[in-house]
Write an enzyme that holds these catalytic residues in place. Structure first.
Site, PDB file in Angstrom:
ATOM      1  N   ASP A  35       0.846  -1.197   0.000  1.00  0.00           N
ATOM      2  CA  ASP A  35       0.000   0.000   0.000  1.00  0.00           C
ATOM      3  C   ASP A  35       0.879   1.244   0.000  1.00  0.00           C
ATOM      4  O   ASP A  35       1.441   1.627   1.024  1.00  0.00           O
ATOM      5  CB  ASP A  35      -0.906  -0.027   1.235  1.00  0.00           C
ATOM      6  CG  ASP A  35      -1.765   1.222   1.364  1.00  0.00           C
ATOM      7  OD1 ASP A  35      -1.788   2.031   0.421  1.00  0.00           O
ATOM      8  OD2 ASP A  35      -2.418   1.379   2.421  1.00  0.00           O
ATOM      9  N   GLU A  43      31.152   9.131   2.927  1.00  0.00           N
ATOM     10  CA  GLU A  43      31.753   8.906   4.243  1.00  0.00           C
ATOM     11  C   GLU A  43      30.749   9.355   5.300  1.00  0.00           C
ATOM     12  O   GLU A  43      30.569  10.543   5.534  1.00  0.00           O
ATOM     13  CB  GLU A  43      33.057   9.697   4.372  1.00  0.00           C
ATOM     14  CG  GLU A  43      34.073   9.386   3.279  1.00  0.00           C
ATOM     15  CD  GLU A  43      35.224  10.392   3.255  1.00  0.00           C
ATOM     16  OE1 GLU A  43      35.281  11.262   4.153  1.00  0.00           O
ATOM     17  OE2 GLU A  43      36.058  10.309   2.335  1.00  0.00           O
ATOM     18  N   GLU A  82      29.383   9.686   9.058  1.00  0.00           N
ATOM     19  CA  GLU A  82      29.720   9.696  10.481  1.00  0.00           C
ATOM     20  C   GLU A  82      28.462   9.471  11.309  1.00  0.00           C
ATOM     21  O   GLU A  82      27.351   9.782  10.874  1.00  0.00           O
ATOM     22  CB  GLU A  82      30.363  11.031  10.852  1.00  0.00           C
ATOM     23  CG  GLU A  82      31.677  11.282  10.120  1.00  0.00           C
ATOM     24  CD  GLU A  82      32.162  12.717  10.226  1.00  0.00           C
ATOM     25  OE1 GLU A  82      33.374  12.936  10.024  1.00  0.00           O
ATOM     26  OE2 GLU A  82      31.338  13.613  10.483  1.00  0.00           O
ATOM     27  N   GLU A  97      35.896   9.478  15.638  1.00  0.00           N
ATOM     28  CA  GLU A  97      35.922  10.808  15.039  1.00  0.00           C
ATOM     29  C   GLU A  97      36.256  11.876  16.090  1.00  0.00           C
ATOM     30  O   GLU A  97      36.557  11.568  17.233  1.00  0.00           O
ATOM     31  CB  GLU A  97      34.579  11.106  14.358  1.00  0.00           C
ATOM     32  CG  GLU A  97      34.590  10.913  12.848  1.00  0.00           C
ATOM     33  CD  GLU A  97      35.536  11.868  12.134  1.00  0.00           C
ATOM     34  OE1 GLU A  97      35.887  12.921  12.707  1.00  0.00           O
ATOM     35  OE2 GLU A  97      35.932  11.561  10.998  1.00  0.00           O
ATOM     36  N   GLU A 118      33.272   6.709  12.585  1.00  0.00           N
ATOM     37  CA  GLU A 118      33.178   6.636  11.130  1.00  0.00           C
ATOM     38  C   GLU A 118      33.749   5.304  10.659  1.00  0.00           C
ATOM     39  O   GLU A 118      34.790   4.850  11.140  1.00  0.00           O
ATOM     40  CB  GLU A 118      33.951   7.788  10.475  1.00  0.00           C
ATOM     41  CG  GLU A 118      33.851   7.808   8.946  1.00  0.00           C
ATOM     42  CD  GLU A 118      34.535   9.021   8.343  1.00  0.00           C
ATOM     43  OE1 GLU A 118      35.157   8.871   7.275  1.00  0.00           O
ATOM     44  OE2 GLU A 118      34.460  10.113   8.939  1.00  0.00           O
ATOM     45  N   HIS A 129      30.588  13.417   3.802  1.00  0.00           N
ATOM     46  CA  HIS A 129      31.412  13.884   2.691  1.00  0.00           C
ATOM     47  C   HIS A 129      31.200  12.947   1.512  1.00  0.00           C
ATOM     48  O   HIS A 129      31.255  11.713   1.663  1.00  0.00           O
ATOM     49  CB  HIS A 129      32.885  13.911   3.085  1.00  0.00           C
ATOM     50  CG  HIS A 129      33.171  14.835   4.234  1.00  0.00           C
ATOM     51  ND1 HIS A 129      34.345  14.785   4.948  1.00  0.00           N
ATOM     52  CD2 HIS A 129      32.432  15.835   4.779  1.00  0.00           C
ATOM     53  CE1 HIS A 129      34.321  15.715   5.894  1.00  0.00           C
ATOM     54  NE2 HIS A 129      33.170  16.362   5.813  1.00  0.00           N
ATOM     55  N   ARG A 164      40.616  21.914   3.359  1.00  0.00           N
ATOM     56  CA  ARG A 164      39.439  21.283   3.947  1.00  0.00           C
ATOM     57  C   ARG A 164      38.431  22.285   4.503  1.00  0.00           C
ATOM     58  O   ARG A 164      37.350  21.906   4.943  1.00  0.00           O
ATOM     59  CB  ARG A 164      39.854  20.306   5.058  1.00  0.00           C
ATOM     60  CG  ARG A 164      40.582  19.077   4.542  1.00  0.00           C
ATOM     61  CD  ARG A 164      41.039  18.160   5.667  1.00  0.00           C
ATOM     62  NE  ARG A 164      41.808  17.032   5.154  1.00  0.00           N
ATOM     63  CZ  ARG A 164      41.298  15.857   4.823  1.00  0.00           C
ATOM     64  NH1 ARG A 164      39.999  15.656   4.953  1.00  0.00           N
ATOM     65  NH2 ARG A 164      42.056  14.889   4.352  1.00  0.00           N
ATOM     66  N   GLU A 216      35.380  16.110  -3.961  1.00  0.00           N
ATOM     67  CA  GLU A 216      34.728  15.840  -2.680  1.00  0.00           C
ATOM     68  C   GLU A 216      33.898  17.054  -2.288  1.00  0.00           C
ATOM     69  O   GLU A 216      34.429  18.146  -2.111  1.00  0.00           O
ATOM     70  CB  GLU A 216      35.771  15.564  -1.596  1.00  0.00           C
ATOM     71  CG  GLU A 216      35.150  15.302  -0.218  1.00  0.00           C
ATOM     72  CD  GLU A 216      36.190  15.222   0.885  1.00  0.00           C
ATOM     73  OE1 GLU A 216      36.280  14.181   1.539  1.00  0.00           O
ATOM     74  OE2 GLU A 216      36.924  16.227   1.093  1.00  0.00           O
ATOM     75  N   ARG A 235      31.666  18.592   0.680  1.00  0.00           N
ATOM     76  CA  ARG A 235      31.768  18.329   2.105  1.00  0.00           C
ATOM     77  C   ARG A 235      30.550  18.758   2.923  1.00  0.00           C
ATOM     78  O   ARG A 235      30.495  18.512   4.130  1.00  0.00           O
ATOM     79  CB  ARG A 235      33.020  19.012   2.644  1.00  0.00           C
ATOM     80  CG  ARG A 235      34.298  18.471   2.017  1.00  0.00           C
ATOM     81  CD  ARG A 235      35.536  19.276   2.386  1.00  0.00           C
ATOM     82  NE  ARG A 235      35.801  19.311   3.808  1.00  0.00           N
ATOM     83  CZ  ARG A 235      36.390  18.332   4.502  1.00  0.00           C
ATOM     84  NH1 ARG A 235      36.733  17.206   3.884  1.00  0.00           N
ATOM     85  NH2 ARG A 235      36.605  18.455   5.802  1.00  0.00           N
TER      86      ARG A 235
END
Length: 452
Positions: free
Chosen positions: A59, A138, A140, A195, A202, A251, A324, A341, A343
């Site tokens: 359903d 990735e 966490e 982490e 992670e 990420h 970063r 990447e 982030r």
């Protein structure tokens, strides 16, 4: 990221043999709703033929973002490559297994409200342009103690920091069991660690084609929660469960594979950064469209409490080959492993919708020939508001309300999702925002209850 060559193909005969050898009695047919929450219908193994033929009905009117009550009959079509025996179910002479499924209409066509079908359409559109999409997420998560009723508390399971081992990292045993379960279900695990925040962990698994990556991310979240519960713990992928601590991200590493040339489309040995023209255009597409898709990659009110300065979360719209602090970075590896990447995404996002809209946004840059701005290699986190203004570095939306308005006004959401999912998603987020707006929160009581 090079193209993936896996042993994903599995036949019905091979599945029948595994069912026999492993004494599988129950089959869980899994799919996700609009929010990415895993659902399943359970049948007996004797019904395998009906399962494979897509004859198991459910359903759809009871599933968030799916069908109205007058068009509620939907069917589950399993992806045979996702068949896996559930390691925690195995006993002497008994076990259970699962399939991840796409949702079909009664006439056999793809149901437009199924997030997995949205991603499949994105894969097809990329293939029409000559590309395959590879993704490595990735995710966490936090582990919390539970009370005597099994409800989560705000007490983390440990007080360790980044990369700390036992005895400070009490989560090692939990991560080990998660690793074993994932490995038994076909994952290749690349790394596991504590982490930055207390109670935060992670576990990274190998990248794959984008559909497999979304299937894996969905399975990963389910396995993490299931194994944590066996330890009397609660695992959460909530982006910011603890004020004053780093939040959890997802990420997302993404690359395009050129199907004609059979090579990574982002790599160019002759470029200063060893990035191709396609890579630069893809980056430009992400930067241009990010405000219009962040409501999908960061879908909760709570998501925007992670995206604030001071906690290593990327708030600023810029890219860098290594920095970063930027929204987008290019990891150092080159050649077949060249990738972008992004982030900002967090693990509360629906992986199918998040990966679809990220890929679509990047491909939009490739299709339109957008030009990426210069890479920004300064530490953006340490810059003042004036410096950010002078460098013309914008920031991401600061609230879900702002993000949903940008999503609704932009083009990339409807273009990627289609009218059904787009409209249902906006309605769901507006409903969530209204619930938050009209709720009296603890902060308000603490600040105002006795003062006024």
């Amino acid at each position: 990221m090079a193209t993936i060559t896996t042993d994903k193909k599995i036949t019905v005969t091979e599945i029948q043999e595994i069912i026999k050898v492993k004494s599988v009695e129950l089959l869980h047919l899994q799919f996700v709703d609009l929010e990415g929450i895993l659902k399943h219908v359970t049948v007996t193994a004797e019904q395998l033929d009906s399962v494979v033929d897509g004859k198991i009905m459910f359903d759809g009117s009871s599933i968030k973002g799916f069908s109205p009550i007058n068009k509620s009959d939907l069917y589950l079509q399993p992806d045979l490559s996702t068949f896996a025996v559930l390691p925690w179910s195995v006993e002497e002479g008994y076990s259970e297994a699962r399939f991840l499924c796409s949702v079909k209409n009664p006439d056999g066509t793809d149901f437009e409200g199924d997030p997995r079908n949205v991603l499949k359409k994105t894969v097809e559109k990329a293939a029409d342009k000559g590309y395959a999409i590879n993704v490595g997420p990735e995710l966490e998560f936090f582990l919390f103690e539970t009370d005597e009723t099994g409800r989560p508390t705000q007490q983390t399971q440990d007080f360790a920091g980044y990369f700390e081992p036992s005895p400070h990292d009490n989560g090692e045993k939990v991560r080990l069991e998660i690793y074993r379960a994932l490995k038994a279900m076909g994952f290749t695990i690349e790394a596991s660690h504590h982490e930055v925040a207390i109670g935060q962990h992670e576990i990274n698994f190998k990248y794959a084609d984008v559909l497999t990556a979304a299937d894996s991310a969905t399975t990963y979240k389910w396995v993490v929660k299931t194994i944590a519960k066996q330890f009397g713990l609660h695992a959460t992928f909530m982006p910011k469960p603890i004020a004053g601590e780093n939040g959890s991200g997802m990420h997302t590493n993404i690359s395009l594979f050129d199907l004609a040339k059979q090579e990574n489309a982002f790599y160019d040995e002759g470029d200063e950064q060893q990035l191709s023209d396609t890579a630069y255009k893809f980056i430009a597409g992400l930067l241009t469209n990010v405000k219009s898709f962040v409501a999908v990659t960061n879908p909760l009110v709570n998501s925007y409490k992670r995206l604030v300065p001071g906690y290593e979360a990327p708030c600023y719209i810029a890219w860098s080959a290594s920095n970063r602090s930027a929204l987008i970075r290019i990891p150092a590896v080159r050649g077949p492993g060249t990738r972008v990447e992004i982030r900002c995404p967090d693990p509360s996002a629906n992986p199918y919708l998040a990966f679809a809209i990220i890929a679509s946004a990047g491909l939009d840059g490739v299709e339109k020939g957008l030009e990426a701005p210069a890479a920004f290699d300064r530490d953006i986190f340490s810059m003042t508001a004036e410096e950010l203004f002078l460098e013309e570095i914008d920031n991401l939306p600061t609230s879900l309300e702002f993000a949903v308005s940008e999503f609704e006004a932009g083009e990339i959401g409807r273009k990627t999702f289609g009218d059904h999912v787009f409209n249902e998603y906006v309605d769901a987020k507006r409903e969530e925002l209204d619930s938050f707006r009209t709720t009296v929160h603890g902060w308000e009581l603490e600040k105002y209850h006795t003062k006024f």
